[in-house]
Write an enzyme that holds these catalytic residues in place. Structure first.
Site, PDB file in Angstrom:
ATOM      1  N   ARG A  24       0.851  -1.183   0.000  1.00 20.02           N
ATOM      2  CA  ARG A  24       0.000   0.000   0.000  1.00 20.02           C
ATOM      3  C   ARG A  24       0.892   1.240   0.000  1.00 20.02           C
ATOM      4  O   ARG A  24       2.045   1.206   0.442  1.00 20.02           O
ATOM      5  CB  ARG A  24      -0.890   0.038   1.245  1.00 20.02           C
ATOM      6  CG  ARG A  24      -1.800  -1.169   1.427  1.00 20.02           C
ATOM      7  CD  ARG A  24      -2.555  -1.061   2.758  1.00 20.02           C
ATOM      8  NE  ARG A  24      -3.495  -2.153   2.977  1.00 20.02           N
ATOM      9  CZ  ARG A  24      -3.217  -3.252   3.679  1.00 20.02           C
ATOM     10  NH1 ARG A  24      -2.017  -3.416   4.221  1.00 20.02           N
ATOM     11  NH2 ARG A  24      -4.141  -4.185   3.843  1.00 20.02           N
ATOM     12  N   LYS A  82      -2.029  -2.187   8.116  1.00 23.96           N
ATOM     13  CA  LYS A  82      -3.189  -1.664   8.837  1.00 23.96           C
ATOM     14  C   LYS A  82      -3.232  -2.236  10.253  1.00 23.96           C
ATOM     15  O   LYS A  82      -2.901  -3.395  10.473  1.00 23.96           O
ATOM     16  CB  LYS A  82      -4.474  -2.027   8.095  1.00 23.96           C
ATOM     17  CG  LYS A  82      -4.675  -1.234   6.802  1.00 23.96           C
ATOM     18  CD  LYS A  82      -6.028  -1.522   6.198  1.00 23.96           C
ATOM     19  CE  LYS A  82      -6.281  -0.662   4.963  1.00 23.96           C
ATOM     20  NZ  LYS A  82      -7.609  -0.931   4.372  1.00 23.96           N
ATOM     21  N   HIS A  95      -2.528   1.743  -5.567  1.00 22.11           N
ATOM     22  CA  HIS A  95      -3.329   0.546  -5.313  1.00 22.11           C
ATOM     23  C   HIS A  95      -3.522  -0.275  -6.589  1.00 22.11           C
ATOM     24  O   HIS A  95      -3.745  -1.484  -6.521  1.00 22.11           O
ATOM     25  CB  HIS A  95      -4.676   0.927  -4.697  1.00 22.11           C
ATOM     26  CG  HIS A  95      -4.973   0.188  -3.435  1.00 22.11           C
ATOM     27  ND1 HIS A  95      -4.200   0.293  -2.295  1.00 22.11           N
ATOM     28  CD2 HIS A  95      -5.949  -0.705  -3.133  1.00 22.11           C
ATOM     29  CE1 HIS A  95      -4.689  -0.479  -1.351  1.00 22.11           C
ATOM     30  NE2 HIS A  95      -5.751  -1.112  -1.828  1.00 22.11           N
ATOM     31  N   ARG A 139      -0.780  -2.609  -6.610  1.00 20.35           N
ATOM     32  CA  ARG A 139      -1.046  -3.660  -5.614  1.00 20.35           C
ATOM     33  C   ARG A 139      -2.055  -4.675  -6.166  1.00 20.35           C
ATOM     34  O   ARG A 139      -1.876  -5.886  -6.023  1.00 20.35           O
ATOM     35  CB  ARG A 139      -1.567  -3.008  -4.331  1.00 20.35           C
ATOM     36  CG  ARG A 139      -1.918  -3.952  -3.177  1.00 20.35           C
ATOM     37  CD  ARG A 139      -2.175  -3.102  -1.939  1.00 20.35           C
ATOM     38  NE  ARG A 139      -2.969  -3.785  -0.929  1.00 20.35           N
ATOM     39  CZ  ARG A 139      -2.465  -4.555   0.031  1.00 20.35           C
ATOM     40  NH1 ARG A 139      -1.162  -4.766   0.089  1.00 20.35           N
ATOM     41  NH2 ARG A 139      -3.260  -5.113   0.932  1.00 20.35           N
ATOM     42  N   HIS A 180      -3.977  -9.016   4.311  1.00 20.63           N
ATOM     43  CA  HIS A 180      -5.424  -8.974   4.532  1.00 20.63           C
ATOM     44  C   HIS A 180      -5.776  -9.776   5.789  1.00 20.63           C
ATOM     45  O   HIS A 180      -5.302 -10.904   5.952  1.00 20.63           O
ATOM     46  CB  HIS A 180      -6.175  -9.579   3.343  1.00 20.63           C
ATOM     47  CG  HIS A 180      -6.208  -8.702   2.137  1.00 20.63           C
ATOM     48  ND1 HIS A 180      -6.480  -9.171   0.867  1.00 20.63           N
ATOM     49  CD2 HIS A 180      -6.006  -7.364   1.996  1.00 20.63           C
ATOM     50  CE1 HIS A 180      -6.449  -8.167   0.014  1.00 20.63           C
ATOM     51  NE2 HIS A 180      -6.164  -7.073   0.670  1.00 20.63           N
ATOM     52  N   TYR A 202      -9.897 -10.866  -5.960  1.00 19.21           N
ATOM     53  CA  TYR A 202      -9.032 -11.133  -7.102  1.00 19.21           C
ATOM     54  C   TYR A 202      -9.463 -12.372  -7.875  1.00 19.21           C
ATOM     55  O   TYR A 202      -9.142 -12.505  -9.048  1.00 19.21           O
ATOM     56  CB  TYR A 202      -7.570 -11.237  -6.632  1.00 19.21           C
ATOM     57  CG  TYR A 202      -7.141  -9.938  -6.009  1.00 19.21           C
ATOM     58  CD1 TYR A 202      -6.935  -8.809  -6.789  1.00 19.21           C
ATOM     59  CD2 TYR A 202      -7.010  -9.820  -4.628  1.00 19.21           C
ATOM     60  CE1 TYR A 202      -6.591  -7.598  -6.215  1.00 19.21           C
ATOM     61  CE2 TYR A 202      -6.656  -8.616  -4.046  1.00 19.21           C
ATOM     62  CZ  TYR A 202      -6.452  -7.507  -4.848  1.00 19.21           C
ATOM     63  OH  TYR A 202      -6.131  -6.303  -4.273  1.00 19.21           O
TER      64      TYR A 202
END
Length: 311
Positions: free
Chosen positions: A158, A182, A257, A260, A283, A292
């Protein structure tokens, strides 16, 4: 809550105290500042609407929360936005339940709208190569940009993860880097040889003259620094990528992104396991990574329609 402290009604004062306590709990849990601020914006909207009806948080029931969701939807909010706001509200009321101030979470009885279907833009491998290989490598800033975007695509990072990289996070010998994602979660991810070559050139020839411009302040730990020797920002990353994509005449809409998304999709197309991709991307839920599979399914459908005589 737009009123000043002296003008707040009792209901508004209660909302302000509740939201401040909730924000403090999120900070204590290590939630990323950006996510925490987003929660604050969403809950401030609920607080303003509820206080306008003379209702505090403890007076809101599922029916009123559904009514609030309907109001913001009528104002033009997308299903995705409504779903995000309801997620924030659900987390806030869970906090009140955990503190013993409510017996049950009223937001648990409010259905989340089915989100708008969204497939992220993905570049073809050749398009990614064009973007990266057309970045000049003469000046310190050009060396930085080449290393920055090689690493973004090679490791699927990111924008915020890129700018937060510090020098000790890099392990060129193992061809790995430590990434803080995150929620302050750390993961170790590999990066390919082209990325490491670009990073090494930048660290040897690009970063030293940039870092020397910091004006004698303490040594900057960031890997990627600006022309003034300071840590770059996510807006810097987006702006420099826009310059690079214009260089190869790619259509608009290419963001960090996008690199990514392309990283993850190209891994999936190459046969990578979905769980492995989840770990590489950082994630927390496999459902996020499953986006995806829809991208790949969409690509296969386009190929089928173009190639099959009975499509």
């Amino acid at each position: 809550m737009k009123n000043t402290a002296a003008e707040l009604t009792p209901t508004q004062s209660t909302w302000s105290a509740d939201l401040a306590a909730f924000d403090a709990s999120l900070r204590a849990r290590g939630m990323a500042d950006k996510t925490r601020r987003a929660y604050g914006v969403d809950l401030a909207q609920l607080a303003e609407w509820a206080a306008g009806h003379g209702l505090g948080a403890r007076a809101l029931d599922p029916r009123m929360l559904r009514r609030f969701a309907g109001v913001i939807s009528e104002r033009g909010a997308s299903k995705t936005t409504v779903a995000r706001k309801l997620a924030a509200i659900r987390t806030f009321f869970r906090f009140l339940v955990e503190r013993g101030e409510l017996e049950a979470n009223p937001a648990d009885l409010v259905a989340t709208p089915k989100r708008d279907s969204y497939l992220p833009r993905v570049l073809k491998p050749g398009e990614v190569a064009d973007v990266l290989e057309r970045i000049p490598a003469s000046t310190p800033l050009e060396l930085r940009d080449r290393a920055l975007f090689e690493l973004a695509y090679s490791a699927g990072l990111r924008a915020e993860e890129l700018v937060n990289l510090d020098l000790p996070d890099l392990d060129p010998d193992a061809e790995e880097l430590r990434v803080t994602g995150k929620g302050a979660k750390t993961r170790v991810v590999p990066a390919g040889e082209p990325a490491w070559r670009a990073v090494e050139r930048y660290l040897e020839r690009g970063r030293p003259p940039l870092a020397a411009r910091s004006g004698g302040r303490r040594a900057e730990p960031a890997v990627f620094v600006s022309k003034s020797g300071r840590r770059i920002s996510t807006s810097d990353v987006r702006r420099r990528l826009a310059i690079s994509t214009r260089r190869v005449a790619l259509d608009g809409g290419v963001s960090p992104h996008t690199l990514r998304h392309s990283f993850a999709t190209h891994l999936l197309e190459g046969g990578a396991d979905l769980r492995a991709i989840q770990e590489l991307l950082g994630h927390s839920s496999i459902s996020t990574t499953q986006t995806y599979t829809r991208v790949e399914s969409g690509r296969l459908k386009r190929v089928y329609k173009q190639a099959h005589p009975r499509a």
